[in-house]
Every structure is written in structure tokens, then in C-alpha cells.
Design a protein around this motif. Sequence first.
Motif, mmCIF file in Angstrom:
data_model
loop_
_atom_site.group_PDB
_atom_site.id
_atom_site.type_symbol
_atom_site.label_atom_id
_atom_site.label_comp_id
_atom_site.label_asym_id
_atom_site.label_seq_id
_atom_site.Cartn_x
_atom_site.Cartn_y
_atom_site.Cartn_z
ATOM 1 N N GLU A 1 0.947 -0.835 -0.309
ATOM 2 C CA GLU A 1 0.204 0.143 0.104
ATOM 3 C C GLU A 1 0.484 0.990 0.186
ATOM 4 O OE1 GLU A 1 -2.955 0.162 2.994
ATOM 5 O OE2 GLU A 1 -3.348 -1.846 2.888
ATOM 6 N N GLN B 1 2.441 1.969 -3.791
ATOM 7 C CA GLN B 1 1.557 2.460 -4.096
ATOM 8 C C GLN B 1 0.993 3.996 -3.606
ATOM 9 O OE1 GLN B 1 -2.070 1.484 -4.122
ATOM 10 N NE2 GLN B 1 -2.897 1.897 -5.948
ATOM 11 N N GLU B 2 1.284 4.096 -2.323
ATOM 12 C CA GLU B 2 1.517 6.071 -2.372
ATOM 13 C C GLU B 2 2.555 7.035 -2.341
ATOM 14 O OE1 GLU B 2 0.529 5.960 2.009
ATOM 15 O OE2 GLU B 2 -1.290 4.253 1.809
#
Length: 193
Positions: free
Chosen positions: A55, A58-59
Motif C-alpha cells: 500500500e 503505491q502511495e
Amino acid sequence: MDVPEMTADSQRLADLLRQISCHDHAAFRQLYDLTSRCLYGVIVRLVRKAELADEILQETYINVWQQAGTYVAGISAPMTWLISIARNKSLDRLRKGKLELESCPAPSCEARDADDEGPAEAVSELQLYLEAIERGALQRCLSLLDPSHRQSIMLAYYHGLSHGELAAHMRVPLGTAKAWVRRGLRDLRACCR
């Protein structure tokens, strides 16, 4: 301040960032392919959970896509800039308390499927060996630094202190804390080459 000459790899990354600032999707894909493995490693070392690291990665790349135009080659190497984004995203997540340690009683824990693929797959013995060598080299180089520079780097990068927090902790002016980190990183980079 002397700006070190860019290597061919750094120049390539800087060129890709310049193209990404103009919303070039192909350049973004190339940058991802060249840097995602390294950034994932930085993130997973900080958060210690593969699914959370995915996650945050991706950020990180969303941020890179949006902020590529803010990269300035004379201030830092492209990889340093990318790592700082990944590190800051990781530390932000940790600070917000979204990472909770999970207790996992033995009966309810299930092993990953053998055919499960992705960045969280098992680490090979060779990878572990290479990481151990890198850690040893890093520890040796850290031990050669000026004590104030070493302490500044350790507090900033291993404990996640901001420059302001670092200055308060070490009871020095903000500019001094920033200079210690900058000089320590410069000396560390030179030693690790």
C-alpha cells in the motif's frame, strides 16, 4: 555547496522524473521498473508487513507522479529523493498508528500458499547473505563518522525524528542538526562506494 556529478544511472532517473512531470506514462513505467524493488525494500524494513508495504509503495508512486516536477537535481540524487518519499510515507503511516502489532495464535495462522507470488515471497539465502554484508559495511561506515553526525543519522533514519525533533533532542540549533545529517550522509555515501 559542491554538487556531486551525476552518474549515468542518476541522470537517467532525473530525465525520467522530468518526463513524468509532463505526465509521460511510459517514463513513469520505466521509473517504476527501475526503482520499485529498492523502494519496496526500504518500506518493508520500516513497516515490517508486506501487505502494508504494498500500500505504501503505491502511495509513494502516486506522490512521485504528482510531485515529479518538484525534484531539483542540484539538491539531491534522484534515488535519494525517491527513497525520502518512501521513507516519509512509511513513517507517516507508523506515526498515525495505523500499524498495529497483531498477535497471531498458532491455530488461526495460515501459511502463505506455495503458489502465491508477489514482492512478499520468501527471501533466498543469497539475499540474506548479501543483506548481511551490506549491513556490515554500513555499520563499519557509520562507526567511522563523527559522533554527532552518526547520532543525527541514527535518530533521523532509524528512529524517524524530523530535523526539528532532532534539534530539540540534541539541544542544538535547527541549522546545526540539518548540517550534521547532511554532512553525515555525504561521508556515509563516500564510505559506502
